[in-house]
Design a protein around this motif. Sequence first.
Motif, mmCIF file in Angstrom:
data_model
loop_
_atom_site.group_PDB
_atom_site.id
_atom_site.type_symbol
_atom_site.label_atom_id
_atom_site.label_comp_id
_atom_site.label_asym_id
_atom_site.label_seq_id
_atom_site.Cartn_x
_atom_site.Cartn_y
_atom_site.Cartn_z
ATOM 1 N N LEU A 59 0.777 -1.094 0.132
ATOM 2 C CA LEU A 59 -0.079 -0.065 -0.002
ATOM 3 C C LEU A 59 0.779 1.086 0.135
ATOM 4 C CD1 LEU A 59 -2.993 0.679 0.116
ATOM 5 C CD2 LEU A 59 -2.839 0.826 2.645
ATOM 6 N N VAL A 60 0.516 2.248 -1.086
ATOM 7 C CA VAL A 60 1.224 3.218 -1.043
ATOM 8 C C VAL A 60 0.422 4.424 -0.449
ATOM 9 C CG1 VAL A 60 2.397 5.124 -2.626
ATOM 10 C CG2 VAL A 60 2.754 2.732 -3.087
ATOM 11 N N VAL A 61 0.689 5.093 0.284
ATOM 12 C CA VAL A 61 0.148 6.256 0.868
ATOM 13 C C VAL A 61 0.416 7.681 0.308
ATOM 14 C CG1 VAL A 61 -0.934 7.586 3.081
ATOM 15 C CG2 VAL A 61 -0.511 5.035 3.101
ATOM 16 N N TYR A 62 -0.318 8.408 -0.495
ATOM 17 C CA TYR A 62 0.187 9.860 -0.828
ATOM 18 C C TYR A 62 -0.585 10.587 0.077
ATOM 19 C CZ TYR A 62 1.135 13.246 -4.117
ATOM 20 O OH TYR A 62 1.538 14.478 -4.932
ATOM 21 N N ARG A 63 0.432 11.363 0.821
ATOM 22 C CA ARG A 63 0.062 12.655 1.543
ATOM 23 C C ARG A 63 1.201 13.448 1.950
ATOM 24 N NH1 ARG A 63 -4.075 15.094 2.213
ATOM 25 N NH2 ARG A 63 -5.351 15.374 4.112
ATOM 26 N N SER A 64 0.985 14.591 1.093
ATOM 27 C CA SER A 64 2.198 15.616 1.356
ATOM 28 C C SER A 64 1.748 16.566 2.495
ATOM 29 C CB SER A 64 2.041 16.732 0.180
ATOM 30 O OG SER A 64 3.377 17.535 -0.050
ATOM 31 N N LEU A 65 3.022 16.616 3.246
ATOM 32 C CA LEU A 65 2.976 17.126 4.828
ATOM 33 C C LEU A 65 3.152 18.485 5.061
ATOM 34 C CD1 LEU A 65 4.409 14.436 6.493
ATOM 35 C CD2 LEU A 65 2.083 14.586 6.374
ATOM 36 N N ASP A 66 2.390 19.348 3.828
ATOM 37 C CA ASP A 66 2.045 20.716 4.332
ATOM 38 C C ASP A 66 0.970 21.015 4.997
ATOM 39 O OD1 ASP A 66 0.925 19.800 1.873
ATOM 40 O OD2 ASP A 66 -0.065 21.532 1.869
ATOM 41 N N ARG A 67 0.805 22.007 6.028
ATOM 42 C CA ARG A 67 0.082 22.230 7.020
ATOM 43 C C ARG A 67 -0.413 20.757 7.767
ATOM 44 N NH1 ARG A 67 0.456 25.538 2.546
ATOM 45 N NH2 ARG A 67 -0.207 27.625 3.312
ATOM 46 N N PRO A 68 0.803 20.214 8.510
ATOM 47 C CA PRO A 68 1.169 18.897 8.680
ATOM 48 C C PRO A 68 0.260 18.238 9.967
ATOM 49 C CG PRO A 68 2.744 20.094 9.384
ATOM 50 C CD PRO A 68 1.947 20.851 8.797
ATOM 51 N N ASN A 69 -0.286 19.030 10.921
ATOM 52 C CA ASN A 69 -0.627 18.421 12.218
ATOM 53 C C ASN A 69 -1.681 17.374 12.173
ATOM 54 O OD1 ASN A 69 1.431 20.233 13.172
ATOM 55 N ND2 ASN A 69 0.300 21.626 14.047
ATOM 56 N N ASP A 70 -2.710 17.839 11.449
ATOM 57 C CA ASP A 70 -3.986 16.854 11.249
ATOM 58 C C ASP A 70 -3.337 15.528 10.471
ATOM 59 O OD1 ASP A 70 -5.660 18.102 13.045
ATOM 60 O OD2 ASP A 70 -7.087 18.579 10.996
ATOM 61 N N LYS A 71 -2.667 15.874 9.629
ATOM 62 C CA LYS A 71 -2.269 14.805 8.538
ATOM 63 C C LYS A 71 -1.359 13.828 9.301
ATOM 64 C CE LYS A 71 -2.290 17.839 4.478
ATOM 65 N NZ LYS A 71 -1.391 18.467 3.357
ATOM 66 N N LEU A 72 -0.487 14.340 10.160
ATOM 67 C CA LEU A 72 0.399 13.183 10.951
ATOM 68 C C LEU A 72 -0.451 12.230 11.666
ATOM 69 C CD1 LEU A 72 3.252 15.628 12.337
ATOM 70 C CD2 LEU A 72 3.499 13.786 10.494
ATOM 71 N N VAL A 73 -1.587 12.885 12.339
ATOM 72 C CA VAL A 73 -2.599 11.865 12.840
ATOM 73 C C VAL A 73 -3.274 11.025 11.851
ATOM 74 C CG1 VAL A 73 -4.744 11.936 14.329
ATOM 75 C CG2 VAL A 73 -2.991 13.641 14.800
ATOM 76 N N GLU A 74 -3.556 11.564 10.928
ATOM 77 C CA GLU A 74 -4.330 10.645 9.743
ATOM 78 C C GLU A 74 -3.034 9.595 9.405
ATOM 79 O OE1 GLU A 74 -6.301 14.480 7.431
ATOM 80 O OE2 GLU A 74 -4.691 13.179 6.290
ATOM 81 N N LEU A 75 -1.986 9.740 9.281
ATOM 82 C CA LEU A 75 -1.213 8.670 8.991
ATOM 83 C C LEU A 75 -0.938 7.879 10.154
ATOM 84 C CD1 LEU A 75 1.976 10.718 7.168
ATOM 85 C CD2 LEU A 75 0.171 9.526 6.210
ATOM 86 N N LEU A 76 -0.975 8.192 11.142
ATOM 87 C CA LEU A 76 -1.003 7.265 12.490
ATOM 88 C C LEU A 76 -2.093 6.454 12.405
ATOM 89 C CD1 LEU A 76 0.044 6.205 15.162
ATOM 90 C CD2 LEU A 76 -1.225 8.207 16.162
ATOM 91 N N LEU A 77 -3.306 6.683 12.102
ATOM 92 C CA LEU A 77 -4.527 5.994 12.193
ATOM 93 C C LEU A 77 -4.456 5.104 11.108
ATOM 94 C CD1 LEU A 77 -7.076 8.686 13.139
ATOM 95 C CD2 LEU A 77 -6.291 6.999 14.607
ATOM 96 N N LEU A 78 -4.181 5.575 9.804
ATOM 97 C CA LEU A 78 -4.140 4.860 8.838
ATOM 98 C C LEU A 78 -3.245 3.687 8.619
ATOM 99 C CD1 LEU A 78 -4.380 6.468 5.040
ATOM 100 C CD2 LEU A 78 -2.946 4.440 5.496
ATOM 101 N N ALA A 79 -1.991 4.032 9.033
ATOM 102 C CA ALA A 79 -0.880 2.802 9.126
ATOM 103 C C ALA A 79 -1.311 1.687 9.894
ATOM 104 C CB ALA A 79 0.467 3.857 9.398
ATOM 105 N N ARG A 80 -1.325 2.288 11.255
ATOM 106 C CA ARG A 80 -1.758 1.192 12.282
ATOM 107 C C ARG A 80 -2.973 0.347 11.993
ATOM 108 N NH1 ARG A 80 3.182 1.399 14.421
ATOM 109 N NH2 ARG A 80 3.180 2.911 15.963
ATOM 110 N N HIS A 81 -3.932 1.033 11.346
ATOM 111 C CA HIS A 81 -5.210 -0.008 10.872
ATOM 112 C C HIS A 81 -4.601 -0.902 9.641
ATOM 113 C CE1 HIS A 81 -9.439 -0.924 10.001
ATOM 114 N NE2 HIS A 81 -9.089 -0.761 9.004
ATOM 115 N N ALA A 82 -3.947 -0.427 8.736
ATOM 116 C CA ALA A 82 -3.609 -1.277 7.410
ATOM 117 C C ALA A 82 -2.760 -2.248 7.968
ATOM 118 C CB ALA A 82 -2.731 -0.456 6.440
ATOM 119 N N ARG A 83 -2.151 -2.002 8.896
ATOM 120 C CA ARG A 83 -1.056 -3.259 9.431
ATOM 121 C C ARG A 83 -1.836 -4.394 9.998
ATOM 122 N NH1 ARG A 83 4.075 -2.933 7.006
ATOM 123 N NH2 ARG A 83 5.150 -1.021 8.013
#
Length: 301
Positions: A59-83
């Motif tokens: 799985l490739v996740v495309y997420r450019s991390l400008d304005r990053p704070n919400d996006k870092l939480v998104e990556l945490l939720l998404l990656a842990r769930h995908a695993r």
Amino acid sequence: MSRDKERALLHFADEATAARRLADAAGMEALAVERHRFPDAELKLTLPFGDEGGVPECLVVYRSLDRPNDKLVELLLLARHARRQGVRHLVLVAPYLAYMRQDIAFHPGEIVSQTIVGGFLAELFDAVVTVDPHLHRIERLDQAIPLEHAIALSGAPRLAELVAEKRPGALLLGPDEEARQWVAQAAAVTGGGFGVCRKVRHGDRDVSIQLPELSLAGRQVVLMDDVASSGHTVARATEALLAAGAASVDLALTHALFADDALAVIHSAGVGEVWSTDCIAHQSNAIAMAPVLAEALEGLW
């Protein structure tokens, strides 16, 4: 290229255009993540595949991390769930990488965010691919993100091709000494001259610029940099160049971060055209990085 059922690319609605370009270039299916924000600002994400199978192996996740704070939480939720759902290989394509500027403590008590955020991403993903990360005092991205596959690409060569088409013979100039690496790369493509300015920063929006000792009268100048945020460095450089007799000043950059009224600031200073890559979605996007990103992904499989 046929699409690979074992691999898929996840993206969010606000980055659909660039993400789909990459999926097409890499021969993968592009799948959208559903994002909901509750009234208390918490996030709920829903992936486009359920818990009963059909989860791709890679799985490739495309997420450019400008304005990053919400996006870092998104990556945490998404990656842990995908695993948990059985995804074996997780790759982050973050064309813009946040929190790289704070690489040392400049004052007592300051938190060095670069290695903390880099370590966070390394815990979630097997590989991270980015473009022109803002690295000052380290040479390699894996010093910030401790992964075997921490891949830093550059937008400078593709921007240089555009500059050669739009402003043949233009002088390439970095607005500060940190931009030397990008203007040097670009000049190698265009075959033209280049130089760098000297910047003294007095605050986030207060800088002064010293021009290099080059002949500027009547020259078309293209300022090149990795990122523009407040726009004040570009604005001060442009004012100095026009005062020195430059015929025109345009701007080519990888990351159109442009906070608040930054674009108006640089145009008011005399900048003509602004060309950026699509690493951050912006009206100035003129170069798609999908071919370069797809080539990097191919080397991971």
